[in-house]
Design a protein around this motif. Structure first.
Motif, PDB file in Angstrom:
ATOM      1  N   ARG A  16       6.731  15.594  -0.014  1.00 22.43           N
ATOM      2  CA  ARG A  16       6.659  15.754  -1.528  1.00 22.43           C
ATOM      3  C   ARG A  16       6.540  17.194  -1.478  1.00 22.43           C
ATOM      4  O   ARG A  16       7.063  17.994  -2.342  1.00 22.43           O
ATOM      5  N   VAL A  55     -11.588   2.087   2.394  1.00 24.89           N
ATOM      6  CA  VAL A  55     -12.072   1.151   1.423  1.00 24.89           C
ATOM      7  C   VAL A  55     -11.223   0.140   0.837  1.00 24.89           C
ATOM      8  O   VAL A  55     -11.769  -1.138   0.942  1.00 24.89           O
ATOM      9  N   GLU A  56     -10.000   0.613   0.813  1.00 22.25           N
ATOM     10  CA  GLU A  56      -9.113  -0.687   0.265  1.00 22.25           C
ATOM     11  C   GLU A  56      -8.598  -1.442   1.246  1.00 22.25           C
ATOM     12  O   GLU A  56      -8.623  -2.703   1.000  1.00 22.25           O
ATOM     13  N   HIS A 116       0.496   3.899  -2.978  1.00 28.76           N
ATOM     14  CA  HIS A 116       0.045   5.362  -2.495  1.00 28.76           C
ATOM     15  C   HIS A 116       0.905   6.307  -3.093  1.00 28.76           C
ATOM     16  O   HIS A 116       0.752   7.431  -3.576  1.00 28.76           O
ATOM     17  N   TYR A 129       1.064  -1.100  -0.227  1.00 31.95           N
ATOM     18  CA  TYR A 129      -0.087  -0.025  -0.042  1.00 31.95           C
ATOM     19  C   TYR A 129       0.938   1.384   0.096  1.00 31.95           C
ATOM     20  O   TYR A 129       0.561   2.104  -0.603  1.00 31.95           O
ATOM     21  N   PRO A 130       2.076   1.369   0.853  1.00 33.40           N
ATOM     22  CA  PRO A 130       2.948   2.594   0.488  1.00 33.40           C
ATOM     23  C   PRO A 130       3.103   2.946  -0.806  1.00 33.40           C
ATOM     24  O   PRO A 130       3.567   3.878  -1.287  1.00 33.40           O
ATOM     25  N   PHE A 180     -12.044  12.487  -4.838  1.00 31.08           N
ATOM     26  CA  PHE A 180     -12.052  11.164  -4.410  1.00 31.08           C
ATOM     27  C   PHE A 180     -13.583  10.799  -3.863  1.00 31.08           C
ATOM     28  O   PHE A 180     -14.334  10.002  -4.243  1.00 31.08           O
ATOM     29  N   TYR A 216      -6.682  13.231   2.488  1.00 34.91           N
ATOM     30  CA  TYR A 216      -6.319  14.740   1.839  1.00 34.91           C
ATOM     31  C   TYR A 216      -7.326  15.661   2.603  1.00 34.91           C
ATOM     32  O   TYR A 216      -6.585  16.631   2.913  1.00 34.91           O
ATOM     33  N   ILE A 255     -13.471   3.398  -8.188  1.00 36.42           N
ATOM     34  CA  ILE A 255     -14.037   2.882  -7.122  1.00 36.42           C
ATOM     35  C   ILE A 255     -15.212   2.005  -7.732  1.00 36.42           C
ATOM     36  O   ILE A 255     -15.937   2.684  -8.470  1.00 36.42           O
ATOM     37  N   MET A 261     -17.166  -1.818  -1.167  1.00 35.84           N
ATOM     38  CA  MET A 261     -16.699  -1.031  -2.286  1.00 35.84           C
ATOM     39  C   MET A 261     -15.258  -1.403  -2.525  1.00 35.84           C
ATOM     40  O   MET A 261     -14.481  -1.877  -1.737  1.00 35.84           O
ATOM     41  N   ARG A 262     -14.817  -1.613  -3.732  1.00 40.00           N
ATOM     42  CA  ARG A 262     -13.469  -1.808  -4.080  1.00 40.00           C
ATOM     43  C   ARG A 262     -12.726  -0.963  -4.904  1.00 40.00           C
ATOM     44  O   ARG A 262     -13.289  -0.091  -5.725  1.00 40.00           O
ATOM     45  N   LYS A 263     -11.578  -0.501  -4.635  1.00 40.41           N
ATOM     46  CA  LYS A 263     -10.579   0.346  -5.060  1.00 40.41           C
ATOM     47  C   LYS A 263      -9.783  -0.163  -6.015  1.00 40.41           C
ATOM     48  O   LYS A 263      -8.784  -1.127  -5.666  1.00 40.41           O
ATOM     49  N   LYS A 310       4.392  10.684   3.043  1.00 43.66           N
ATOM     50  CA  LYS A 310       4.707  10.831   1.878  1.00 43.66           C
ATOM     51  C   LYS A 310       4.531  12.188   0.889  1.00 43.66           C
ATOM     52  O   LYS A 310       5.001  12.679   0.340  1.00 43.66           O
ATOM     53  N   ILE A 311       2.903  12.299   1.091  1.00 37.99           N
ATOM     54  CA  ILE A 311       2.262  13.541   0.678  1.00 37.99           C
ATOM     55  C   ILE A 311       2.916  14.638   1.031  1.00 37.99           C
ATOM     56  O   ILE A 311       3.457  15.612   0.212  1.00 37.99           O
ATOM     57  N   VAL A 370       2.160   6.676   7.106  1.00 36.82           N
ATOM     58  CA  VAL A 370       3.124   6.643   5.875  1.00 36.82           C
ATOM     59  C   VAL A 370       2.538   6.962   4.548  1.00 36.82           C
ATOM     60  O   VAL A 370       3.402   7.951   3.883  1.00 36.82           O
ATOM     61  N   LYS A 371       1.294   7.178   4.394  1.00 37.79           N
ATOM     62  CA  LYS A 371       0.633   7.954   3.277  1.00 37.79           C
ATOM     63  C   LYS A 371       0.726   9.024   3.273  1.00 37.79           C
ATOM     64  O   LYS A 371       1.166   9.970   2.355  1.00 37.79           O
ATOM     65  N   LYS A 418     -15.602  10.295  -6.879  1.00 38.15           N
ATOM     66  CA  LYS A 418     -15.599   9.017  -7.328  1.00 38.15           C
ATOM     67  C   LYS A 418     -16.684   8.105  -6.602  1.00 38.15           C
ATOM     68  O   LYS A 418     -17.174   7.201  -6.981  1.00 38.15           O
ATOM     69  N   ILE A 419     -16.650   8.281  -5.047  1.00 38.62           N
ATOM     70  CA  ILE A 419     -17.181   7.212  -4.182  1.00 38.62           C
ATOM     71  C   ILE A 419     -18.781   7.510  -4.303  1.00 38.62           C
ATOM     72  O   ILE A 419     -19.569   6.599  -4.107  1.00 38.62           O
ATOM     73  N   ASP A 476     -10.641   7.044   1.570  1.00 41.48           N
ATOM     74  CA  ASP A 476      -9.743   6.591   0.699  1.00 41.48           C
ATOM     75  C   ASP A 476      -8.854   5.425   1.102  1.00 41.48           C
ATOM     76  O   ASP A 476      -8.449   4.668   0.345  1.00 41.48           O
ATOM     77  N   LEU A 477      -8.455   5.463   2.319  1.00 43.72           N
ATOM     78  CA  LEU A 477      -7.921   4.434   2.934  1.00 43.72           C
ATOM     79  C   LEU A 477      -8.699   3.064   3.473  1.00 43.72           C
ATOM     80  O   LEU A 477      -8.289   2.013   3.219  1.00 43.72           O
ATOM     81  N   ALA A 481       0.286   9.391  -5.742  1.00 41.84           N
ATOM     82  CA  ALA A 481       0.874  10.775  -5.475  1.00 41.84           C
ATOM     83  C   ALA A 481       1.618  11.298  -6.588  1.00 41.84           C
ATOM     84  O   ALA A 481       1.735  12.550  -6.780  1.00 41.84           O
TER      85      ALA A 481
END
Lengths: 113, 223
Positions: B89, B27-28, A54, A50-51, B214, B152, A66, A73-75, B85-86, B81-82, B217-218, B24-25, A58
Motif C-alpha cells: 500500500r 497479543v491477538e 489487519h 486476521y489478514p 501501539f 511497524y 488493548i 491481554m486482549r486486542k 499489505k502495509i 501477510v500483514k 496503548k499496551i 501487535d500480532l 491499515a
C-alpha cells in the motif's frame, strides 16, 4: 470456510457489520459470532480473519484497543468514524449484490401474452 | 475454565519460538489460542496439553516461514501477510504521490517565474531531507531501545536503514535535484527520485508513529 470463494469478497463487510452491531470485538469472538449466526454453516479461519482485520486497520476503517482480561491481554477491534460511514456504503452494495443474484438465480416469470 | 499464568507463558514462549515476536500480532494470536484452548478444555473435558496440541496444529499454516519480495525478508506467514499489505500500500502511495509532485514541480516551477527562486527551493528541499534524516535517526534509536517490538517498528527499521544514506547524501548536496535541467527527461527522473525518497521517508516515519501509538496503548494496560 464452506464455499469459500462465494464468501471471500464479503468477509470485510461481514466484519464491519458485526462491529457496527456489537461495538468492539476480539478476533475469536468474531469467528464464534459468525458461526453462531449461521448455525455452523460459515466458519471463518484464522488465515482469513486476521489478514482481513489487519487490512481494515491499515485502511483506517478499524481501530484497536488493548485490555487486560484474566491473565493476558486482549486486542479489541472497533469501527472508526470513517469506518462507520464506509460500513453503510458496503452494506448497501452487498444488499444490491444479493438482490441482483436473487434475480439471476430465481428470475420472476414475466406475464406476457 | 481459565488458563493459569504458567500455561499462558507456555503459549507465549511457543509463539516466540515460532518467530512471532511482535506484540501487535502476538497479543491477538496468544489470546485467540488461549480462548480456544479454554473452550476445548471445558467442552471436551481434556487436559491443557491435549487442547494446546490440537489448537496449535490448526494454527501451524500461519507460522510457516513465508517470503515477500515487498518486505525482503522471511517471517511467519501471518506476519508476512500483514507486512506485505502495509508495504504494498505504501509503495503504491509513494509512486503515485512522487509522480504527481514531480509533475507539479516540472509544470509550475520549471520555466516559470517561480524558477527564479530555484536556489531557495533546492535549499528548502535539502533542509526537508535533512530534517527527515534526523527524525528517522531518532525514531530508529527509540524503536531499537523500545521494550516492545511491533511489526511497524520492524518494517520501519528494516526498510529505512538503506534509505538513510541517500537521505544524508541528498541533504548535504551530493545528489542535487536538477529541476531546471535542459533535458526534461533527466529533470523528471531527478525530481521524481528526490520526491520518492521524501515521500517514502514520510511513510517510514508514519510506521514509527504507529509503533509508538501501539506501545502507548499496551503500556496503558495495568499489569
Amino acid at each position: 470456510m464452506k464455499n469459500s470463494q462465494l464468501y471471500k469478497g464479503s468477509l470485510n463487510t461481514i466484519i464491519m457489520k458485526l462491529l457496527e452491531e456489537n461495538g468492539k470485538m476480539y478476533g475469536y469472538e468474531i469467528t464464534q459470532k459468525v458461526k453462531a449466526i449461521t448455525a455452523g454453516e460459515l466458519n471463518i479461519t484464522e488465515g482469513a480473519l486476521y489478514p482481513a482485520l489487519h487490512k481494515l486497520e491499515a485502511e483506517g476503517i478499524l481501530d484497536v484497543e488493548i485490555e487486560k482480561v484474566d491473565n493476558r491481554m486482549r486486542k479489541y477491534y472497533k469501527l472508526t468514524e470513517a469506518g462507520e460511514k464506509e460500513t453503510i456504503n458496503r452494506l448497501s452494495e452487498l444488499e444490491d449484490f444479493i438482490r441482483n443474484m436473487q434475480s439471476l438465480v430465481n428470475p420472476k416469470p414475466s406475464l406476457e401474452f | 475454565m481459565k488458563l493459569t499464568t504458567e500455561q499462558i507463558d507456555c503459549i507465549n514462549q511457543t509463539l516466540i519460538a515460532k518467530g512471532l515476536n511482535f506484540d501487535d500480532l502476538k497479543v491477538e494470536v496468544l489470546d485467540h489460542i488461549a480462548t480456544e484452548i479454554e473452550e476445548k478444555m471445558q467442552n471436551a473435558n481434556c487436559t491443557f496439553d491435549v487442547a494446546f496440541k490440537e489448537v496449535l496444529e490448526k494454527w501451524e499454516p500461519e507460522f510457516k516461514p513465508s517470503f515477500s519480495g515487498f518486505i525482503g525478508f522471511t517471517n511467519p506467514r501471518i506476519m508476512t501477510v500483514k507486512c506485505h499489505k502495509i508495504v504494498k500500500r505504501q509503495f503504491l502511495t509513494a509512486i503515485v504521490t512522487s509522480t504527481l509532485l514531480t509533475l507539479v514541480f516540472l509544470l509550475f516551477v520549471r520555466n516559470s517565474s517561480l524558477g527564479l527562486f530555484l536556489a531557495d527551493i533546492q535549499v528548502t528541499l535539502r533542509l526537508l531531507v535533512l530534517l527527515e534524516f534526523g527524525l528517522v535517526a531518532v525514531a530508529w534509536i527509540l524503536i531499537w531501545r523500545s521494550k516492545h517490538q511491533t511489526t511497524y517498528g520492524y518494517l520501519m527499521k528494516k526498510k529505512s536503514a538503506g534509505i538513510m544514506i541517500f537521505l544524508l547524501m541528498m541533504g548535504i548536496g551530493l545528489f542535487p535535484v536538477k529541476i531546471n535541467h535542459p533535458d526534461v527527461k533527466i529533470a523528471f527522473v531527478s525530481v521524481c527520485a528526490a520526491m520518492a525518497y521524501i515521500v517514502i521517508t514520510g511513510i517510514y516515519l508514519k510506521l514509527a508513529y504507529k509503533h509508538f501509538e501501539f506501545v502507548k496503548k499496551i503500556s496503558l494496560v495495568k499489569p
